[in-house]
Design a protein around this motif. Structure first.
Motif, PDB file in Angstrom:
ATOM      1  N   ASP A  70       0.828  -1.207   0.000  1.00 33.30           N
ATOM      2  CA  ASP A  70       0.000   0.000   0.000  1.00 33.30           C
ATOM      3  C   ASP A  70       0.865   1.261   0.000  1.00 33.30           C
ATOM      4  O   ASP A  70       0.571   2.238  -0.688  1.00 33.30           O
TER       5      ASP A  70
ATOM      6  N   THR B  14      -8.132  -3.839  10.102  1.00 31.98           N
ATOM      7  CA  THR B  14      -7.072  -4.841  10.216  1.00 31.98           C
ATOM      8  C   THR B  14      -6.025  -4.569   9.142  1.00 31.98           C
ATOM      9  O   THR B  14      -6.283  -3.827   8.183  1.00 31.98           O
TER      10      THR B  14
ATOM     11  N   GLU C 205      -5.316  -6.255   6.791  1.00 30.79           N
ATOM     12  CA  GLU C 205      -5.808  -6.741   5.503  1.00 30.79           C
ATOM     13  C   GLU C 205      -6.966  -5.899   4.965  1.00 30.79           C
ATOM     14  O   GLU C 205      -7.586  -6.248   3.953  1.00 30.79           O
ATOM     15  N   SER C 206      -7.275  -4.766   5.620  1.00 30.88           N
ATOM     16  CA  SER C 206      -8.451  -3.976   5.250  1.00 30.88           C
ATOM     17  C   SER C 206      -8.304  -3.229   3.938  1.00 30.88           C
ATOM     18  O   SER C 206      -9.299  -2.749   3.384  1.00 30.88           O
ATOM     19  N   GLY C 207      -7.074  -3.082   3.448  1.00 30.11           N
ATOM     20  CA  GLY C 207      -6.891  -2.279   2.243  1.00 30.11           C
ATOM     21  C   GLY C 207      -7.059  -0.812   2.581  1.00 30.11           C
ATOM     22  O   GLY C 207      -6.520  -0.324   3.563  1.00 30.11           O
TER      23      GLY C 207
ATOM     24  N   ARG D  93      -1.614  -0.416   6.986  1.00 32.36           N
ATOM     25  CA  ARG D  93      -0.466  -1.318   6.974  1.00 32.36           C
ATOM     26  C   ARG D  93      -0.304  -1.916   8.364  1.00 32.36           C
ATOM     27  O   ARG D  93      -0.945  -1.489   9.331  1.00 32.36           O
ATOM     28  N   GLU D  94       0.548  -2.910   8.484  1.00 34.66           N
ATOM     29  CA  GLU D  94       0.848  -3.510   9.775  1.00 34.66           C
ATOM     30  C   GLU D  94       2.119  -2.887  10.328  1.00 34.66           C
ATOM     31  O   GLU D  94       3.124  -2.763   9.630  1.00 34.66           O
TER      32      GLU D  94
END
Length: 424
Positions: free
Chosen positions: A36, A67, A69-71, A132-133
Motif C-alpha cells: 500500500d 485490520t 488486511e483492510s486495504g 499497513r501492519e
C-alpha cells in the motif's frame, strides 16, 4: 493482490506505462516497503492528485474493525495526539506527522505523509486511508490520495486527548508525547548518523514515577544536567527492552518548574518485571540461588569490552586482554528468576577487596576461579534487594545492577503477603 495486478491497476489509473510502473513497484517491494505504501509512493511520483484507485471511496469502517488486511478505509475519529519528525524514506528526508486516533470502538495509530493540519481534539473523517501492519498492529496511512474532512460535531471517545504523560505510562511506539522531567544525567557525543558524523545528547530523565533513558537528536541548550524541562512532541522507541524518549528538531524544549524525582525505583516481583518486557529502574527482591560461570575474575577485549576466552575476541581476534571483575547471579523471588549482572565496583564491594587484591589472591592460590568461589559462598542462599535496568530478549531476562544490598525485609511477613495474594 499480485505485483503484476497492482502495476496494471496503477498504470491504468495514472495513465503511465505499465512496464515502468512495475519496475518501480518491484524496487520498492524489494526494499520491504509494504504494498500500500509503495503504491502511494508511486502515485506521488507520477503526480496523481485524484482519489487513489479511481473508484468510489471505501465505506466507513469502525476503528475496531480495521485490520492490516483492510486495504483502504474511511474512518471518522477523534485526533488524540499529533507528532512531527523527519525520517529517511527512499533515500530522501521526509517530514511525517504521526499519533493516535480513536472512535467509540477503539484506538489506532496513524502516519500522515502530508500536512493535514491536525490538532489534538479534532474530529475528522479520513477517506481512502491506507492500512499497513506496524509492530503487529494495524496503522492508518494518510497520504496524498487521502481526504481529511474536519467534522463540526466532536466525537465522544473513551480515550485521553492530548499527549501529556508521566514517564511510567510511556510505551515504545508512542508519538507526540509531552513530558515534564528533570535531566539526571547527560553527555554529548558524536555518532555516525544518517548524514555522517552527528552530535547528540543522551542520558537519563526522571519524574515522580520513574526514570528513563533519552536521546536528543538535535541538541537543545536547555537540556543540561539538573534542569527541569517541558518536552513537547517527543516520540518513544525501545532501548534494551525499555522505553526510550527521543527529542528531535521538531520538539519544543522549555524550562519547567522544578520536577520532583522519586529516589526509589519501581518495586516489582520478578514475574511482573519480566512480563513488562523491560523496566529501566526496577527494584527486585529475592534469593541468590546460584552464582553463574563467568563470575569473579574475567578478561575483556581492550577494543570492544567484550569478555574474551583464551585471549580471543569474537570481533577482534587475538588481543591483549584487560582484567576485570563481575558477578552473574540468579535471583529467585518465588514468582520467576532473573540473571543479575554486577559490574566491577559492586563486585569489589561484595568480594571485600579491589581488582588488584583479587589478582594477587588468584596468583597466590594459582587459581583464578577461587574469587568466584568465595563470592558464591558469600551470596548463595541469602536474600538481596537489587536495583537496576531490566531487559528481556531471546536469551532471557537480565538486570544490570546499580545497587545491591542484603534485604532487611521480614521473610515471614513477605511470605504471608505472597500467600495472601495467591489465594483465589
Amino acid at each position: 493482490m499480485s505485483l503484476d495486478d497492482a502495476a496494471e491497476e496503477l498504470a491504468s489509473s495514472l495513465g503511465v506505462d505499465k512496464t515502468e510502473v512495475k519496475a518501480d513497484l518491484e524496487k520498492l517491494v524489494s526494499y520491504s516497503v509494504p504494498m500500500d505504501e509503495a503504491k502511494q509512493s508511486l502515485r506521488r511520483k507520477y503526480g496523481d492528485a485524484g482519489g487513489g484507485d479511481g473508484g468510489e471511496a471505501p465505506s466507513r469502517t469502525d476503528v475496531a474493525d480495521v485490520t492490516p488486511e483492510s486495504g483502504n478505509v474511511t474512518v471518522t475519529a477523534r485526533v488524540l495526539t499529533v507528532g512531527k519528525r523527519s525520517i529517511r524514506y527512499e533515500g530522501e528526508d521526509q517530514v511525517i506527522f504521526e499519533g493516535e486516533l480513536a472512535d467509540e470502538t477503539g484506538g489506532i495509530s496513524y502516519t500522515a505523509w502530508t500536512d493535514f493540519s491536525l490538532s489534538p481534539g479534532d474530529t475528522i473523517t479520513a477517506g481512502n486511508a491506507g492500512v499497513r501492519e506496524w509492530d503487529g498492529e494495524p496503522e492508518l496511512n494518510l497520504g496524498q490520495s487521502t481526504t481529511v474532512t474536519l467534522e463540526e460535531e466532536p466525537l465522544s471517545v473513551p480515550h485521553e486527548i492530548g499527549g501529556e504523560r508521566d514517564l511510567i505510562d510511556l510505551e515504545p511506539g508512542d508519538r507526540g508525547r509531552t513530558l515534564e522531567v528533570r535531566v539526571l544525567e547527560v553527555e554529548e557525543r558524536i555518532i555516525d548518523g544518517r548524514d555522517g558524523e552527528t552530535e547528540i545528547k543522551s542520558g537519563v530523565v526522571g519524574d515522580e514515577t520513574t526514570r528513563l533513558p533519552f536521546t536528543d537528536w538535535d541538541p537543545h541548550g536547555a537540556i543540561t544536567e539538573g534542569a527541569s524541562v517541558r518536552l513537547e512532541n517527543v516520540y518513544v522507541d525501545e532501548f534494551r527492552g525499555v522505553p526510550s524518549v527521543n527529542v528531535t528538531e521538531f520538539s519544543t524544549v522549555e524550562p519547567a518548574t522544578e520536577v520532583r524525582v522519586s529516589d526509589s525505583g519501581t518495586e516489582l516481583s520478578v514475574r511482573e518485571a519480566v512480563a513488562a518486557g523491560g523496566v529501566y529502574d526496577a527494584v527486585l527482591t529475592g534469593n541468590v540461588i546460584e552464582v553463574r560461570d563467568g563470575s569473579g575474575l574475567i578478561q575483556r577485549c581492550p577494543e570492544c569490552g567484550r569478555v574474551v576466552q583464551n585471549d580471543q575476541c569474537r570481533s577482534h581476534g587475538q588481543v591483549d586482554p584487560e582484567d576485570d571483575m563481575r558477578i552473574k547471579a540468579i535471583l529467585d523471588d518465588g514468582t520467576d528468576t532473573v540473571t543479575v549482572i554486577l559490574g566491577r565496583e559492586l563486585t569489589e564491594e561484595i568480594y571485600g577487596g579491589t581488582l588488584e587484591d583479587a589478582l594477587d589472591h588468584a596468583r597466590d592460590a594459582m587459581d583464578r576461579d577461587v574469587i568466584a568461589e568465595e563470592i558464591a559462598e558469600t551470596l548463595e542462599g541469602r536474600e538481596f534487594s537489587v536495583r537496576g535496568a531490566l531487559s528481556v530478549d531471546e536469551y532471557g531476562a537480565n538486570l544490570d545492577a546499580t545497587a545491591f544490598e542484603e534485604s532487611d525485609e521480614d521473610p515471614k511477613a513477605r511470605a504471608e503477603t505472597f500467600l495472601t495474594e495467591a489465594e483465589p
